[in-house]
Design a protein around this motif. Structure first.
Motif, mmCIF file in Angstrom:
data_model
loop_
_atom_site.group_PDB
_atom_site.id
_atom_site.type_symbol
_atom_site.label_atom_id
_atom_site.label_comp_id
_atom_site.label_asym_id
_atom_site.label_seq_id
_atom_site.Cartn_x
_atom_site.Cartn_y
_atom_site.Cartn_z
ATOM 1 N N GLU A 134 22.880 39.550 16.452
ATOM 2 C CA GLU A 134 23.341 40.986 16.508
ATOM 3 C C GLU A 134 22.496 41.852 16.013
ATOM 4 O OE1 GLU A 134 25.656 43.874 18.458
ATOM 5 O OE2 GLU A 134 25.556 41.675 18.545
ATOM 6 N N LYS B 295 19.028 42.070 17.839
ATOM 7 C CA LYS B 295 19.284 42.684 19.062
ATOM 8 C C LYS B 295 19.502 44.109 18.915
ATOM 9 C CE LYS B 295 22.422 42.605 23.096
ATOM 10 N NZ LYS B 295 23.457 41.841 23.782
ATOM 11 N N ARG B 296 20.376 44.589 18.118
ATOM 12 C CA ARG B 296 20.532 46.079 17.690
ATOM 13 C C ARG B 296 19.154 46.623 17.142
ATOM 14 N NH1 ARG B 296 25.568 48.943 15.759
ATOM 15 N NH2 ARG B 296 27.009 47.816 16.658
ATOM 16 N N ASN C 50 16.720 47.035 20.106
ATOM 17 C CA ASN C 50 17.092 48.053 20.785
ATOM 18 C C ASN C 50 16.829 49.740 20.066
ATOM 19 O OD1 ASN C 50 18.038 46.808 23.271
ATOM 20 N ND2 ASN C 50 19.942 46.572 22.164
ATOM 21 N N GLN D 217 17.147 32.265 20.399
ATOM 22 C CA GLN D 217 18.349 32.756 20.884
ATOM 23 C C GLN D 217 17.854 33.984 21.481
ATOM 24 O OE1 GLN D 217 21.213 32.721 17.146
ATOM 25 N NE2 GLN D 217 22.676 33.080 18.901
ATOM 26 N N ALA E 5 18.023 35.476 25.206
ATOM 27 C CA ALA E 5 18.665 36.904 25.557
ATOM 28 C C ALA E 5 17.867 37.484 26.577
ATOM 29 C CB ALA E 5 19.228 37.336 24.342
ATOM 30 N N LYS F 13 17.881 36.427 29.944
ATOM 31 C CA LYS F 13 19.065 36.580 30.733
ATOM 32 C C LYS F 13 19.395 38.262 31.059
ATOM 33 C CE LYS F 13 21.765 32.798 28.520
ATOM 34 N NZ LYS F 13 22.696 32.420 27.470
ATOM 35 N N GLY F 14 18.228 38.927 30.583
ATOM 36 C CA GLY F 14 18.460 40.445 30.624
ATOM 37 C C GLY F 14 19.188 41.008 29.505
ATOM 38 N N GLU F 15 19.754 40.564 28.637
ATOM 39 C CA GLU F 15 20.490 41.131 27.506
ATOM 40 C C GLU F 15 19.744 41.857 26.482
ATOM 41 O OE1 GLU F 15 22.628 38.148 25.470
ATOM 42 O OE2 GLU F 15 23.448 37.209 27.370
ATOM 43 N N ILE F 16 18.234 41.728 26.589
ATOM 44 C CA ILE F 16 17.436 42.417 25.718
ATOM 45 C C ILE F 16 16.223 42.905 26.663
ATOM 46 C CG2 ILE F 16 15.622 42.502 23.796
ATOM 47 C CD1 ILE F 16 17.587 40.340 22.406
ATOM 48 N N ASP F 17 15.898 43.950 26.865
ATOM 49 C CA ASP F 17 14.829 44.535 27.855
ATOM 50 C C ASP F 17 13.544 44.188 27.148
ATOM 51 O OD1 ASP F 17 13.263 46.016 29.268
ATOM 52 O OD2 ASP F 17 14.132 48.001 28.742
#
Length: 333
Positions: free
Chosen positions: A276, A279-280, A283, A304, A308, A311-315
């Motif tokens: 997390e 990822k944050r 972004n 991981q 992500a 899967k498109g969870e992170i650009d």
């Protein structure tokens, strides 16, 4: 090197965004580090535990270079004073702290930075997490204190500029830290997340001022694990704050260099899981992450993050943008 960057897959791109450390003197005793280097690891950070003998250490650095898919940043925290990673070579601090060097004046700051640069060049390193650009305004600050040149932002700018220019002249990448200023805090971000309630006017007038003054010549800036209420109501550190990185550092200060996190195993970021937090931070605009360990959890984290992205969870565009910054600095140095 351009061709190598073009051929990277998603996981290899993620590896480029990490700077990892390892235990002991022999990097080959850490298979995770070797595998990471072969998978495109962006950099290695060295600590006191890695450096006991100059020639053995130079050999270790050479091994790392030979293992690397892409030439890595070879980095260290060599500020002088309390924060030196060559303590085992000399048995004590070999250089003056920033504050003590500043007391002796501009020539001392320049000469000391020159000596540090020459030693890092001899050891084969190319990045130093220095100078500290924090303005030391809180006498109860447990982590900055004499690591800062001064409690006066103009003095910090004067000496910081000398250090940055001297490092660059010697082919060492200086990383100004800890944006947007760690000097007013009363807690240690290694242990917990400090908070500062200073309003934006005071932050800009004192703590942000050195970064603003030097951002045009700094190739890289390290972001603090400190919460700034002036920027975020949510209790998050600057290292995952889009308001601070994307909004202020990139858009308002127009910083064109590399944005690097402070060590991601510190207490100041522990309110989030590693996934997390990264990822944050991606972004928010962080380009590279420091992890002092090359253990299984760190390599699993990179897998991981790659999943992500797929899967498109992170650009993926944010990853590619980070690689643009990394490639540019590596090309220049």
């Amino acid at each position: 090197m351009e061709d190598l960057f073009q051929k990277l897959n998603t996981e290899q791109k993620l590896y480029q965004m990490f700077i990892l450390g390892y235990e002991g003197e022999n990097p080959h005793a850490c298979p995770n580090l070797t595998n990471a280097l072969k998978s495109g690891l962006g950099g290695v950070i060295f600590f006191t535990q890695n450096i006991y003998d100059k020639e053995r250490f130079k050999n270790a650095v050479q091994m790392i270079k030979e293992d690397a898919l892409i030439p890595p940043f070879l980095s260290i925290d060599q500020e002088g004073g309390r924060v030196e990673r060559t303590l085992n070579l000399y048995g004590k601090s070999h250089y003056l702290s920033a504050r003590e060097a500043a007391k002796h004046g501009e020539n001392t700051v320049k000469q000391q930075t020159q000596w540090i640069s020459e030693e890092l060049n001899y050891l084969g390193l190319n990045m130093n997490f220095a100078p500290v650009l924090d303005v030391d305004t809180n006498p109860d600050n447990p982590v900055i204190a004499d690591r800062s040149y001064s409690s006066n932002p103009e003095e910090v700018i004067k000496y910081g500029k000398i250090a940055v220019e001297t490092y660059i002249k010697n082919g060492i990448i200086p990383v100004g830290k800890h944006f947007p200023g760690h000097g007013d805090t009363a807690a240690d971000s290694h242990i917990e997340m400090p908070e500062t309630a200073l309003d934006i006017d005071e932050l800009e007038r004192i703590h942000i001022k050195p970064f603003k003054a030097l951002c045009d010549i700094l190739p890289a800036i390290m972001v603090a694990h400190v919460h700034y209420k002036a920027f975020d109501n949510e209790k998050i550190p600057a290292s995952v704050s889009s308001n601070i990185i994307n909004g202020y550092l990139r858009n308002k200060l127009n910083f064109k260099g590399l944005v690097i996190s402070d060590d991601m195993v510190m207490g100041g970021i522990k309110r989030f899981t590693p996934f997390e937090a990264c990822k944050r931070a991606i972004n928010a605009g962080v380009n590279m992450f420091i992890y002092r360990n090359s253990d299984d959890s760190t390599t699993n984290l990179i897998e991981q993050l790659a999943n992500a992205v797929e899967k498109g969870e992170i650009d993926i565009n944010k990853i590619d943008k980070s690689l643009d910054y990394i490639r540019l600095i590596k090309k220049c140095f």
